[in-house]
Design a protein around this motif. Structure first.
Motif, PDB file in Angstrom:
ATOM      1  N   ILE A   1       4.516   6.214  10.428  1.00  0.00           N
ATOM      2  CA  ILE A   1       3.423   6.651   9.515  1.00  0.00           C
ATOM      3  C   ILE A   1       2.742   7.703  10.319  1.00  0.00           C
ATOM      4  O   ILE A   1       1.894   7.123  11.002  1.00  0.00           O
ATOM      5  CB  ILE A   1       2.869   5.303   8.795  1.00  0.00           C
ATOM      6  CG1 ILE A   1       3.570   4.540   8.275  1.00  0.00           C
ATOM      7  CG2 ILE A   1       1.416   5.969   7.876  1.00  0.00           C
ATOM      8  CD1 ILE A   1       2.909   3.217   7.429  1.00  0.00           C
ATOM      9  N   PRO A   2       2.874   8.802   9.749  1.00  0.00           N
ATOM     10  CA  PRO A   2       1.935  10.017  10.688  1.00  0.00           C
ATOM     11  C   PRO A   2       0.488  10.098  10.126  1.00  0.00           C
ATOM     12  O   PRO A   2       0.021   9.113   9.661  1.00  0.00           O
ATOM     13  CB  PRO A   2       2.675  11.357  10.511  1.00  0.00           C
ATOM     14  CG  PRO A   2       3.295  11.089   8.878  1.00  0.00           C
ATOM     15  CD  PRO A   2       3.552   9.677   8.806  1.00  0.00           C
ATOM     16  N   GLY A   3      -0.127  10.708  10.970  1.00  0.00           N
ATOM     17  CA  GLY A   3      -1.693  10.686  10.652  1.00  0.00           C
ATOM     18  C   GLY A   3      -2.513  10.410  11.837  1.00  0.00           C
ATOM     19  O   GLY A   3      -2.487   9.303  11.845  1.00  0.00           O
ATOM     20  N   GLY A   4      -3.287  11.321  12.342  1.00  0.00           N
ATOM     21  CA  GLY A   4      -4.119  10.975  13.756  1.00  0.00           C
ATOM     22  C   GLY A   4      -5.573  10.980  13.070  1.00  0.00           C
ATOM     23  O   GLY A   4      -6.024   9.831  13.209  1.00  0.00           O
TER      24      GLY A   4
ATOM     25  N   MET B   1       0.795  -1.273  -0.027  1.00  0.00           N
ATOM     26  CA  MET B   1       0.199   0.068   0.006  1.00  0.00           C
ATOM     27  C   MET B   1       0.823   1.190  -0.063  1.00  0.00           C
ATOM     28  O   MET B   1       1.990   1.211   0.314  1.00  0.00           O
ATOM     29  CB  MET B   1      -0.910   0.105   1.286  1.00  0.00           C
ATOM     30  CG  MET B   1      -0.221   0.431   2.568  1.00  0.00           C
ATOM     31  SD  MET B   1      -1.134   0.513   4.068  1.00  0.00           S
ATOM     32  CE  MET B   1      -0.093   0.742   5.298  1.00  0.00           C
ATOM     33  N   LYS B   2       0.086   2.404  -0.158  1.00  0.00           N
ATOM     34  CA  LYS B   2       1.104   3.694  -0.531  1.00  0.00           C
ATOM     35  C   LYS B   2       0.760   4.277   1.122  1.00  0.00           C
ATOM     36  O   LYS B   2      -0.374   4.106   1.513  1.00  0.00           O
ATOM     37  CB  LYS B   2       0.530   4.588  -1.429  1.00  0.00           C
ATOM     38  CG  LYS B   2       0.932   4.130  -2.807  1.00  0.00           C
ATOM     39  CD  LYS B   2       0.279   5.029  -3.938  1.00  0.00           C
ATOM     40  CE  LYS B   2       0.738   4.780  -5.492  1.00  0.00           C
ATOM     41  NZ  LYS B   2       0.273   3.500  -5.805  1.00  0.00           N
ATOM     42  N   ALA B   3       1.923   4.756   1.448  1.00  0.00           N
ATOM     43  CA  ALA B   3       1.903   5.479   2.811  1.00  0.00           C
ATOM     44  C   ALA B   3       2.850   6.447   2.830  1.00  0.00           C
ATOM     45  O   ALA B   3       3.823   6.802   2.152  1.00  0.00           O
ATOM     46  CB  ALA B   3       2.081   4.734   3.842  1.00  0.00           C
ATOM     47  N   ILE B   4       2.505   7.722   3.614  1.00  0.00           N
ATOM     48  CA  ILE B   4       3.368   8.713   4.029  1.00  0.00           C
ATOM     49  C   ILE B   4       4.531   8.348   5.004  1.00  0.00           C
ATOM     50  O   ILE B   4       4.062   7.711   6.033  1.00  0.00           O
ATOM     51  CB  ILE B   4       2.941  10.012   4.344  1.00  0.00           C
ATOM     52  CG1 ILE B   4       2.110  10.556   3.285  1.00  0.00           C
ATOM     53  CG2 ILE B   4       3.925  10.891   4.791  1.00  0.00           C
ATOM     54  CD1 ILE B   4       3.086  11.003   1.734  1.00  0.00           C
TER      55      ILE B   4
ATOM     56  N   ALA C   1      -2.556   7.240   9.916  1.00  0.00           N
ATOM     57  CA  ALA C   1      -3.835   7.732   9.136  1.00  0.00           C
ATOM     58  C   ALA C   1      -3.377   7.997   7.679  1.00  0.00           C
ATOM     59  O   ALA C   1      -4.102   8.085   6.632  1.00  0.00           O
ATOM     60  CB  ALA C   1      -4.582   8.470   9.790  1.00  0.00           C
ATOM     61  N   LEU C   2      -1.991   8.477   7.578  1.00  0.00           N
ATOM     62  CA  LEU C   2      -1.718   9.028   6.189  1.00  0.00           C
ATOM     63  C   LEU C   2      -0.991   7.859   5.478  1.00  0.00           C
ATOM     64  O   LEU C   2      -0.003   7.651   4.835  1.00  0.00           O
ATOM     65  CB  LEU C   2      -0.505  10.084   6.358  1.00  0.00           C
ATOM     66  CG  LEU C   2      -1.061  11.294   6.887  1.00  0.00           C
ATOM     67  CD1 LEU C   2       0.086  12.269   7.177  1.00  0.00           C
ATOM     68  CD2 LEU C   2      -2.262  11.739   6.106  1.00  0.00           C
ATOM     69  N   ALA C   3      -2.219   6.982   5.086  1.00  0.00           N
ATOM     70  CA  ALA C   3      -1.931   5.609   4.373  1.00  0.00           C
ATOM     71  C   ALA C   3      -3.171   5.154   3.692  1.00  0.00           C
ATOM     72  O   ALA C   3      -4.443   5.654   4.167  1.00  0.00           O
ATOM     73  CB  ALA C   3      -1.301   4.511   5.388  1.00  0.00           C
ATOM     74  N   GLU C   4      -3.151   4.362   2.845  1.00  0.00           N
ATOM     75  CA  GLU C   4      -4.192   3.596   2.389  1.00  0.00           C
ATOM     76  C   GLU C   4      -4.901   2.797   3.286  1.00  0.00           C
ATOM     77  O   GLU C   4      -6.060   2.438   3.037  1.00  0.00           O
ATOM     78  CB  GLU C   4      -3.941   2.910   0.893  1.00  0.00           C
ATOM     79  CG  GLU C   4      -3.356   3.880  -0.097  1.00  0.00           C
ATOM     80  CD  GLU C   4      -3.061   3.064  -1.430  1.00  0.00           C
ATOM     81  OE1 GLU C   4      -3.049   3.446  -2.417  1.00  0.00           O
ATOM     82  OE2 GLU C   4      -2.340   1.966  -1.124  1.00  0.00           O
ATOM     83  N   TYR C   5      -4.113   2.161   3.908  1.00  0.00           N
ATOM     84  CA  TYR C   5      -4.969   1.294   4.940  1.00  0.00           C
ATOM     85  C   TYR C   5      -4.355   1.431   6.344  1.00  0.00           C
ATOM     86  O   TYR C   5      -3.124   1.695   6.571  1.00  0.00           O
ATOM     87  CB  TYR C   5      -4.829  -0.222   4.889  1.00  0.00           C
ATOM     88  CG  TYR C   5      -5.711  -0.757   3.417  1.00  0.00           C
ATOM     89  CD1 TYR C   5      -7.029  -0.832   3.576  1.00  0.00           C
ATOM     90  CD2 TYR C   5      -4.965  -0.502   2.356  1.00  0.00           C
ATOM     91  CE1 TYR C   5      -7.647  -1.187   2.231  1.00  0.00           C
ATOM     92  CE2 TYR C   5      -5.565  -0.824   1.041  1.00  0.00           C
ATOM     93  CZ  TYR C   5      -6.737  -1.273   1.070  1.00  0.00           C
ATOM     94  OH  TYR C   5      -7.524  -1.744  -0.194  1.00  0.00           O
TER      95      TYR C   5
END
Length: 322
Positions: free
Chosen positions: A67-70, A1-4, A103-107
């Motif tokens: 992988i950041p993103g809350g 999957m793609k992710a930051i 959360a900055l990812a496809e899954y």
């Protein structure tokens, strides 16, 4: 999957879009296909590793959560065998900052306690703008501030993510709201229900005669003596955010102000809470609260989104679509 992915602390330039293995849920977790996320102050802390004490939680030399993103909104694709609150196909949203970020990812996989059913009257992008900022406003107003109908509430820094929700939640419980914003944000504050708007570019807060039962310091650089002056007897100032020099001033002087006299100063740290998110849901579905979105970026433009967010001029939220 793609992710930051962020493998070191730094500027938005350290963020890169990568291919990584898709996560697999454990027995008490759910797998969510993420459709949108949004940025909050906590994202900047995780990116930069500043203020330095935050590294005790996020990793001393490099980010523990790469992988950041809350905030996120998406659709549940799989559930662990001990999950009871959700099922495959549920549209959900939540704050993952207490459950590994990502959360900055496809899954993403997370505990079911991080999530609530997405409000039916919001898109996924709108829903992703809600969790962390709205629950911060709710916890500051109701849990810490004990806001009640008829009280006079001042919100300093009312045009950002937390501030826009704070205006609406305070109004939803029956408070009278004064919003302190810049000239460009005065119309926005009024449209969200603020009874009075103070344009700090046209006059100082000190020049206004009104005093308040509750002041939320979301952002701004007024001195603590100014806030003390604007509080009513037995009034409360709650520090939610702001520049680091104000935080240090608060840590040094806030306890002394509270100890002597009839005006109290308090601070708190937002914590993801499923029950608070469900209450926010009720406000949203009743039409009393709505997210304000400034800009939307696709996943591959996350560095640009962080650069814009860092400037501190967003009206409401910055959203990432995935």
């Amino acid at each position: 999957m793609k992710a930051i992915v962020s493998e070191r602390y730094g500027t938005p330039d350290v963020l890169r879009l990568s291919e990584v293995a898709a996560p697999v849920p454990e027995e008490n977790q759910v797998l969510v296909k993420v459709l949108a996320s949004s940025l909050n102050y906590g994202n900047l802390v995780l990116l930069t590793g500043k203020p330095l004490p935050a590294r005790l939680a996020f990793g001393l030399r490099k980010p523990k959560y790469q992988i950041p993103g809350g905030d996120m909104a998406g659709i549940i694709e799989a559930v662990g065998e001990k999950v009871t609150k959700f099922q495959v196909g549920d549209e959900v949203y939540g704050d993952l900052s207490s459950n590994g970020w990502g959360a900055l990812a496809e899954y993403v996989v997370t505990a079911e306690e991080s999530l609530a059913l997405k409000p039916g009257n919001l898109s996924f992008a709108e829903a992703a703008a809600v969790p962390m900022a709205a629950t911060t406003a709710l916890q500051a107003l109701k849990n810490k501030g004990k806001v009640r109908a008829g009280q006079e509430v001042l919100i300093q820094g009312a045009s950002g993510g937390v501030g826009t929700f704070a205006i609406q939640i305070a109004k939803a419980v029956g408070a009278k709201v004064t919003a302190v914003v810049s000239t460009r944000n005065a119309e926005l504050a009024s449209s969200l229900g603020a009874d009075h708007v103070i344009d700090y570019q046209k006059g100082n807060l000190e020049n206004h005669q009104q005093t308040y039962d509750l002041i939320l310091g979301v952002n701004g650089s007024h001195s603590l003596s100014t806030y003390k002056q604007k509080l009513k007897k037995n009034g409360l100032f709650v520090l939610v955010g702001g520049p680091s020099d104000q935080l240090y001033q608060f840590m040094l002087l806030g306890p002394w102000i509270s100890m002597f006299g009839n005006k109290k100063f308090s601070s708190f740290m937002q914590k993801a809470n499923q029950q608070d998110l469900v209450l926010v849901n009720e406000f949203i579905e009743a039409g009393k609260v709505r997210p304000v979105i400034d800009k939307t970026y696709p996943l591959h433009e996350v560095p640009a989104a962080f650069t814009y967010f860092q400037k501190g001029r967003a009206q409401g939220k910055v959203v990432i679509t995935i």
